[in-house]
Every structure is written in structure tokens, then in C-alpha cells.
Write a protein that holds these residues in place. Structure first.
Motif, PDB file in Angstrom:
ATOM      1  N   LEU A  16       0.861  -1.180   0.000  1.00  0.00           N
ATOM      2  CA  LEU A  16       0.000   0.000   0.000  1.00  0.00           C
ATOM      3  C   LEU A  16       0.892   1.223   0.000  1.00  0.00           C
ATOM      4  N   GLY A  17       0.734   2.054  -0.988  1.00  0.00           N
ATOM      5  CA  GLY A  17       1.451   3.328  -1.024  1.00  0.00           C
ATOM      6  C   GLY A  17       0.442   4.440  -0.802  1.00  0.00           C
ATOM      7  N   PHE A  18       0.749   5.341   0.080  1.00  0.00           N
ATOM      8  CA  PHE A  18      -0.096   6.522   0.266  1.00  0.00           C
ATOM      9  C   PHE A  18       0.796   7.705   0.577  1.00  0.00           C
ATOM     10  N   HIS A  19       0.329   8.877   0.232  1.00  0.00           N
ATOM     11  CA  HIS A  19       1.190  10.046   0.292  1.00  0.00           C
ATOM     12  C   HIS A  19       0.481  11.196   1.004  1.00  0.00           C
ATOM     13  N   TYR A  20       1.240  11.881   1.818  1.00  0.00           N
ATOM     14  CA  TYR A  20       0.760  13.061   2.526  1.00  0.00           C
ATOM     15  C   TYR A  20       1.482  14.284   1.981  1.00  0.00           C
ATOM     16  N   THR A  21       0.833  15.424   2.038  1.00  0.00           N
ATOM     17  CA  THR A  21       1.531  16.665   1.728  1.00  0.00           C
ATOM     18  C   THR A  21       2.282  17.158   2.958  1.00  0.00           C
ATOM     19  N   ALA A  22       1.878  16.730   4.139  1.00  0.00           N
ATOM     20  CA  ALA A  22       2.556  17.125   5.377  1.00  0.00           C
ATOM     21  C   ALA A  22       3.930  16.489   5.391  1.00  0.00           C
ATOM     22  N   PRO A  23       4.908  17.109   5.926  1.00  0.00           N
ATOM     23  CA  PRO A  23       4.884  18.391   6.621  1.00  0.00           C
ATOM     24  C   PRO A  23       5.304  19.575   5.749  1.00  0.00           C
ATOM     25  N   ASN A  24       4.837  19.642   4.536  1.00  0.00           N
ATOM     26  CA  ASN A  24       5.192  20.772   3.682  1.00  0.00           C
ATOM     27  C   ASN A  24       4.390  22.011   4.045  1.00  0.00           C
ATOM     28  N   ALA A  25       4.963  23.179   3.771  1.00  0.00           N
ATOM     29  CA  ALA A  25       4.309  24.464   4.055  1.00  0.00           C
ATOM     30  C   ALA A  25       2.998  24.539   3.277  1.00  0.00           C
ATOM     31  N   PRO A  26       2.030  25.323   3.727  1.00  0.00           N
ATOM     32  CA  PRO A  26       2.123  26.349   4.774  1.00  0.00           C
ATOM     33  C   PRO A  26       1.898  25.753   6.166  1.00  0.00           C
ATOM     34  N   TRP A  27       2.576  26.323   7.149  1.00  0.00           N
ATOM     35  CA  TRP A  27       2.511  25.823   8.509  1.00  0.00           C
ATOM     36  C   TRP A  27       1.810  26.775   9.467  1.00  0.00           C
ATOM     37  N   GLN A  28       1.275  27.856   8.977  1.00  0.00           N
ATOM     38  CA  GLN A  28       0.594  28.782   9.871  1.00  0.00           C
ATOM     39  C   GLN A  28      -0.548  28.060  10.569  1.00  0.00           C
ATOM     40  N   ASN A  29      -0.907  28.582  11.725  1.00  0.00           N
ATOM     41  CA  ASN A  29      -1.867  27.901  12.596  1.00  0.00           C
ATOM     42  C   ASN A  29      -3.207  27.595  11.937  1.00  0.00           C
ATOM     43  N   ASN A  30      -3.675  28.446  11.044  1.00  0.00           N
ATOM     44  CA  ASN A  30      -4.996  28.190  10.460  1.00  0.00           C
ATOM     45  C   ASN A  30      -4.992  27.044   9.447  1.00  0.00           C
ATOM     46  N   ASN A  31      -3.831  26.453   9.187  1.00  0.00           N
ATOM     47  CA  ASN A  31      -3.753  25.336   8.252  1.00  0.00           C
ATOM     48  C   ASN A  31      -3.658  23.976   8.938  1.00  0.00           C
ATOM     49  N   GLN A  32      -3.688  23.952  10.270  1.00  0.00           N
ATOM     50  CA  GLN A  32      -3.546  22.709  11.022  1.00  0.00           C
ATOM     51  C   GLN A  32      -4.718  22.548  11.987  1.00  0.00           C
ATOM     52  N   PRO A  33      -5.100  21.314  12.291  1.00  0.00           N
ATOM     53  CA  PRO A  33      -6.181  21.099  13.266  1.00  0.00           C
ATOM     54  C   PRO A  33      -5.791  21.632  14.648  1.00  0.00           C
ATOM     55  N   GLU A  34      -6.700  22.325  15.284  1.00  0.00           N
ATOM     56  CA  GLU A  34      -6.445  22.948  16.589  1.00  0.00           C
ATOM     57  C   GLU A  34      -6.010  21.922  17.632  1.00  0.00           C
ATOM     58  N   HIS A  35      -6.583  20.732  17.592  1.00  0.00           N
ATOM     59  CA  HIS A  35      -6.214  19.689  18.556  1.00  0.00           C
ATOM     60  C   HIS A  35      -4.705  19.437  18.547  1.00  0.00           C
ATOM     61  N   TYR A  36      -4.124  19.362  17.358  1.00  0.00           N
ATOM     62  CA  TYR A  36      -2.694  19.084  17.248  1.00  0.00           C
ATOM     63  C   TYR A  36      -1.857  20.325  17.536  1.00  0.00           C
TER      64      TYR A  36
ATOM     65  N   LYS B 199       5.089  25.393  15.457  1.00  0.00           N
ATOM     66  CA  LYS B 199       3.903  24.715  16.011  1.00  0.00           C
ATOM     67  C   LYS B 199       3.131  24.037  14.889  1.00  0.00           C
ATOM     68  N   GLY B 200       2.947  24.742  13.778  1.00  0.00           N
ATOM     69  CA  GLY B 200       2.228  24.169  12.647  1.00  0.00           C
ATOM     70  C   GLY B 200       2.953  22.997  12.024  1.00  0.00           C
ATOM     71  N   TYR B 201       4.269  23.115  11.914  1.00  0.00           N
ATOM     72  CA  TYR B 201       5.081  22.040  11.348  1.00  0.00           C
ATOM     73  C   TYR B 201       4.960  20.763  12.187  1.00  0.00           C
ATOM     74  N   TYR B 202       5.177  20.907  13.493  1.00  0.00           N
ATOM     75  CA  TYR B 202       5.103  19.736  14.368  1.00  0.00           C
ATOM     76  C   TYR B 202       3.671  19.208  14.474  1.00  0.00           C
ATOM     77  N   ALA B 203       2.688  20.098  14.445  1.00  0.00           N
ATOM     78  CA  ALA B 203       1.288  19.656  14.467  1.00  0.00           C
ATOM     79  C   ALA B 203       0.970  18.839  13.223  1.00  0.00           C
ATOM     80  N   SER B 204       1.493  19.251  12.066  1.00  0.00           N
ATOM     81  CA  SER B 204       1.217  18.501  10.836  1.00  0.00           C
ATOM     82  C   SER B 204       1.821  17.103  10.887  1.00  0.00           C
ATOM     83  N   ILE B 205       3.013  16.977  11.459  1.00  0.00           N
ATOM     84  CA  ILE B 205       3.643  15.662  11.589  1.00  0.00           C
ATOM     85  C   ILE B 205       2.863  14.787  12.567  1.00  0.00           C
TER      86      ILE B 205
END
Length: 153
Positions: free
Chosen positions: A12-32, A57-63
Motif C-alpha cells: 500500500l502506497g499513500f502520500h501526505y503533503t505534510a509536513p510541507n508548508a504552509p505551517w501557519q496555525n490556520n492550516n492545522q487542526p487545533e487539537h494538534y 507549532k504548525g510544522y510539528y502539528a502537521s507531523i
């Protein structure tokens, strides 16, 4: 399907765009994002402005969100009988490769190990006792046998 699964290889191959920019807070789920609200980010150079802190914060939240969703995918594959063994308890580990770096992540029932080639930084987390992965145990003397065993897997 489970019967044919045991006879045929499965990839199974699957691909995420994370952790690529943009990393500003409004682009990540608040929980993370909230998980990193008070993070000192000691592994990066000193932060000189809030914008950089918000991006980290956004970078680490995306990961973290990506890692959680890999767990959800594994659960779904188990429910559908697409993985060998009845549960993670019966499999030794799950290996995830990153196309950049390269990075190798091995996630077991109790441990998560991240190896960044060639020199690190590497990470080791006790998933059972530290599910939010707040304490990196890679340099803990008492965990060196664990690191060595995971590296051999």
C-alpha cells in the motif's frame, strides 16, 4: 478476502503533503496545534519572533496529525483483514519510509523509533507511557538495548 490475503503479497502506497508548508496555525487542526502550545522547541535555534514559533507549532502539528492518521489507517486495514495477524499485538512492527532525508520510522506496540540518515537527530518514544511523544528517550542509557533491538528489526 482475508484468506486470499495470506497467499498474496500486499503493498500500500499513500502520500501526505505534510509536513510541507504552509505551517501557519490556520492550516492545522487545533487539537494538534494545542499539543505544542508550550513547547520550548529546544532542538531548533533560538526563536526570535512569534511568526517562527507559530510556523514550528504548525510544522510539528502537521507531523503529529500525519502520525495519528497512519494509526487510523493501520486500524482500518486490520478491520478489513488486509494485514497479517489479527492485530498489532501479533506483528512485530510497522515500517514507514519517508522519501526525503531519507527517514525510517519503526512503530511497534510499545515504541516509536525515528532514524534520520546519516547523522540524526534520531528519536525514541515510549508510546504506552508517553502517547503524546513528549520525552525523546534516544539518549537514555537504560534504553540503548531497546534502540539496538529496533535497529536490527
Amino acid at each position: 478476502m482475508a484468506k486470499t490475503r495470506k497467499k498474496n503479497p500486499f503493498y500500500l502506497g499513500f502520500h501526505y503533503t505534510a509536513p510541507n508548508a504552509p505551517w501557519q496555525n490556520n492550516n492545522q487542526p487545533e487539537h494538534y496545534l494545542s499539543m505544542y502550545e508550550n513547547c520550548p522547541f529546544e532542538s531548533v535555534p533560538p526563536l526570535k519572533n512569534d511568526d517562527l514559533r507559530d510556523q514550528l507549532k504548525g510544522y510539528y502539528a502537521s507531523i503529529t496529525a500525519m502520525d495519528a492518521n497512519i494509526g487510523r489507517l493501520v486500524d482500518w486495514l486490520e478491520e478489513k483483514g488486509l494485514l497479517l495477524g489479527d492485530s498489532m499485538k501479533e506483528r512485530d512492527h510497522l515500517v514507514v519510509y519517508d522519501e526525503y532525508g531519507p527517514v525510517r520510522m519503526i512503530r511497534e506496540k510499545e515504541w516509536k523509533y525515528v532514524h534520520r540518515y546519516p547523522y540524526g537527530p534520531h528519536e525514541l518514544y515510549d508510546i504506552l507511557n508517553d502517547p503524546d511523544e513528549r520525552v525523546n528517550l534516544i539518549d537514555a542509557e537504560e534504553q540503548q538495548d531497546t534502540v539496538a533491538a529496533i535497529k536490527r528489526s
